[in-house]
Write a protein that holds these residues in place. Structure first.
Motif: not given
Ligand code: MG
Ligand code: PEP
Length: 760
Positions: A540, A543, A569, A634, A636, A661, A671
């Motif tokens: 990935r 992030d 982000r 992703m 998310e 996410d 979170r």
């Molecule tokens: Mg995430």
């Protein structure tokens, strides 16, 4: 002044001559423990060198800087190391070192490989522990190379971390000296660690862990070791556990380099120690504990059927090094409650940590207590027996990393840093989310300091149609992750790798060190890609929220965002700081050029197809061959989930649900916020509906689907995902085996049901 001394000529009272390590090795030789032979270049020789070379004044002047200013600290390091590396070493000292090495070779009957280790001493406090601050050079051979390695050990006394540590601890630089220990390398066919007393209870049982090859694999936890327990009183072997040993570290006979290789099939499940070797090891453990008067944590190796003891130090997990008091268990007064984020029980001493700079406070087995872990704290987390934080939920990064490291963690206690005091003993139950006063006997065993091996390794792996992969954040854990026999890496988070460098990507760019940054990325990713090749590894792109960047050098100017989780982000940052994104893309290109065709690219936090298009355009501009590389996103954000058709049309190769996410954005539950943690549920019908919708659309189009959020490690979620036809599930290292079993069972149930329906 003696420039060199044989190890057998020194003992525990010679700390000021040969430092703690040298004194301990000498002491062990003198009481008849088989320690590899060698000699020490004395601390006085080092001092004599500085004085006679005429660099002392310049050296200590260069070190008087404000160590809190990174640039000053690094300037000091550079100047001091240069002085040491370039000054003329008095001929008599050089000759003494070289001829002592040659004598050692004569004693051994051949030109031997040696390890050159640093053993620091402080004048006021000869036994000051500077463990891990200076360097070790393995597999050195030849008088000149040995001499050069000694000089490098001397120079390592002035590494930035060592300088910073001494100032923080109030040591004057010119009162600290260094002895270099030159010791015959043991080319162990098998090796490991042992505890002279049971490490969590203090009972008189020797616990031995062993694996094939050099001990590094057991010490670092990258292999599941065999485990033996020997009763010290009766000398009977109480239990034996034979693990599946996947990898071994050896010295390559051709290149003489230290390499990691797979364990030959016939040795994987073969027992490492014979009964008589286990009993002999236990005998040395007993001798050492008796001699030192406290339980010992011992490293050992076996070369050509001969046992060697390589190191012995007090066990830090037992009552902070004091002899355990069997009756000292507390009644179990609950001090704090929080979220049980990573299972396991550990007792240890509280170390309050305000920032990554204080990590040296955390010694093996201590309990690290902090407001919220930051990625630059990972080195401390690796040593910690458990972690307790004020803030955070089950999906916060502290929880994720703790699970990966197998380190019990309680997060979101709200008041750990104000309730707990430095130095107090507590017991942490990371499964139940409880923190108790003192030492409390709980059912789950504490993680022994050196036994943080891979969990979830299975001897026979059920074959599943749905692939079961593993999540990785730390290259250090690559071998442990590969040992789960997972079908690939469904998420390689590179944040910890990068943030662990201590400098933001922008720092590298601004300082003209972009190539260095690319190389760091390649180095970290390659470890994981090599461990899994040819199985896919989806890497990935960066992030990290702005608050995580701020703690690092170069992060001073990071914007203060009201809610970093909703902020700058993932792909958003990549597309505004394209220079940085391009460096990542170049790293991927390099990895493919190295033949690592299993590396795929995964884009985080995407919410509109525009973002995917822009990222792809940059990759094409950087000449990345998208025909050959899997690129996916992703899922998310509800935005990405509900417009998945657009992404499919634009040619994504795969999607992976980032449910950590996706849940927070679907339910509007931060979170990282312990106050609303009770509302956080990946099994909420809205989250499940989004997942189902995306899997259906992707299955229609032949696009691979996966999950890499924490929920992929939950059997209940795994079962549902199999039922809706997901292509793969990526779980945490410790959950792979359970998830694989759940997947196998769910698939069988589906097949049985289909068969029953067909038969009417
Ligand atoms: Mg995430
Ligand atoms: C997720 O959001 O589920 C995910 C895997 O990414 P991270 O936890 O790193 O945000």
């Amino acid at each position: 002044m003696q420039a060199v001394v044989w190890l057998e000529e020194v003992g525990k009272n010679d700390l000021s001559v040969v430092g703690g390590k040298g004194a301990s090795l000498g002491e062990m030789i003198n009481i008849g423990v088989p320690v590899p032979g060698g000699f020490a270049v004395t601390a006085q020789a080092f001092r004599d060198f500085i004085n006679r070379a005429g660099i002392a004044d310049k050296l200590f002047e260069a070190l008087s800087v404000d160590v809190n200013q990174e640039s000053e600290l690094h300037r000091a390091e550079k100047t001091a190391k240069k002085l040491i590396m370039e000054a003329k070493v008095p001929e008599d000292i050089e000759i003494a070192i070289k001829s002592r090495y040659e004598e050692l070779c004569k004693r051994e009957g051949k030109e031997v490989f040696v390890a050159v280790r640093s053993s620091a001493t402080a004048e006021d406090l000869p036994d000051a522990s500077f463990a891990g601050q200076q360097e070790t050079f393995l597999n050195m051979r030849g008088a000149q190379d040995v001499f050069d390695a000694v000089r490098k050990c001397w120079a390592s006394l002035y590494g930035a971390r060592a300088i910073f540590y001494r100032v923080e601890q109030g040591f004057e630089h010119d009162k600290v000296n260094l002895s270099a220990i030159v010791q015959k390398m043991v080319d162990s066919e098998k090796s490991g660690v042992m505890f002279s007393s049971q490490p969590s209870t203090g009972e008189p049982l020797v616990v031995i862990e062993g694996a094939w090859g050099l001990g590094e694999s057991v010490v670092s936890g990258s292999v599941s070791p065999d485990n033996f327990v020997v009763d010290r009183k009766t000398k009977n072997i109480m239990s034996k556990y034979i693990a599946t040993k996947e990898i071994m570290i050896i010295r390559d006979p051709k290149t003489q380099k230290t390499v990691t290789i797979p364990v030959p099939v016939e040795k994987k499940e073969a027992i490492v120690l014979t009964d008589s070797e286990a009993i002999e090891l236990a005998k040395y453990a007993e001798i050492l504990e008796k001699h030192y008067g406290i339980p010992q944590d011992i490293e050992w190796g076996v070369e050509k059927n001969k046992i060697y003891i390589l190191q012995s130090r007090p066990i830090t997990t037992i009552n902070n090094g004091k002899k355990p008091e069997p009756a000292a268990e507390s009644s179990g007064k609950v001090l704090l409650t929080g979220l049980g984020a990573a299972p396991g029980v550990a007792t240890g001493i509280v170390r309050l940590i305000a920032s990554g700079r204080e990590l040296d406070k955390v010694k093996q087995g201590d309990i690290m207590v902090t407001k919220m872990t930051m990625p630059d704290m990972v080195p401390g987390m690796k040593r910690a027996g458990a972690i307790v934080t004020d803030e955070g939920g089950m999906a916060c990064h502290a929880a994720i990393v703790s699970r990966e490291l197998g380190c019990p963690a309680v997060v979101g206690t709200k008041k750990a840093t104000t309730t707990l005091k430095d130095g107090m003993e507590i017991t942490v139950d990371g499964g139940k989310g409880m923190v108790y006063e003192g030492r409390v006997a709980l059912s789950s065993a504490a993680r022994p300091a050196a036994a943080a091996g891979p969990v979830g390794t299975v001897a026979t792996k059920p074959i599943t149609a749905t692939e079961v992969k593993v999540n990785v954040s730390e290259p250090d854990r690559a071998a442990a992750a590969a040992a789960t026999l997972a079908d690939g890496v469904g998420l390689l988070r590179i944040e910890h790798m990068i943030l662990g460098l201590g400098k933001t990507p922008n720092w590298y760019i601004k300082n003209g060190k972009s190539e260095e940054y690319i190389d760091e990325l390649v180095k970290g990713i390659k470890i994981v890609a090599d461990a899994f090749f040819p199985r896919p590894v989806w890497v990935r792109t960066l992030d990290a929220p702005t608050d995580e960047f701020r703690a690092m050098e170069g992060g001073e100017g990071e914007p203060h965002e009201h809610n970093p989780m909703l902020g700058w982000r993932g792909i958003r940052r990549d597309l505004t700081e394209t220079e940085h994104f391009r460096l990542e893309v170049r790293a991927f290109k390099k990895l493919h050029e190295m033949g690592l065709s299993n590396v795929g690219i995964m884009l985080p936090m995407v919410q509109h197809v525009r973002e995917f298009r822009k990222a792809k355009a940059i990759m094409v501009d950087e000449n990345l061959d998208l025909e050959k590389i899997d690129v996916g996103i992703m899922v998310e954000t509800p935005g990405a989930a509900l417009t998945i058709e657009d992404f499919i049309e634009d040619g994504i190769d795969f999607i992976s649900f980032g449910t950590n996410d996706l849940t927070q954005y679907t339910l509007a539950v931060d979170r990282n916020n312990e106050n609303v943690a009770g509302l956080y549920s990946e099994l909420h019908p809205a989250v499940l509906k989004l997942i189902e919708y995306v899997v259906e659309r992707c299955n229609e189009a032949g696009v691979k689907t996966s999950i890499c959020g924490q929920a992929g490690s939950y059997p209940e979620m795994a079962k549902r995902l199999v039922e809706i036809g997901i292509t793969s599930i990526s779980a945490n290292i410790d959950a792979v085996a359970t998830v694989r079993e759940t997947v196998a069972r769910s698939e069988k149930i589906l097949m049985l049901n289909a068969l029953r329906n067909k038969m009417g």
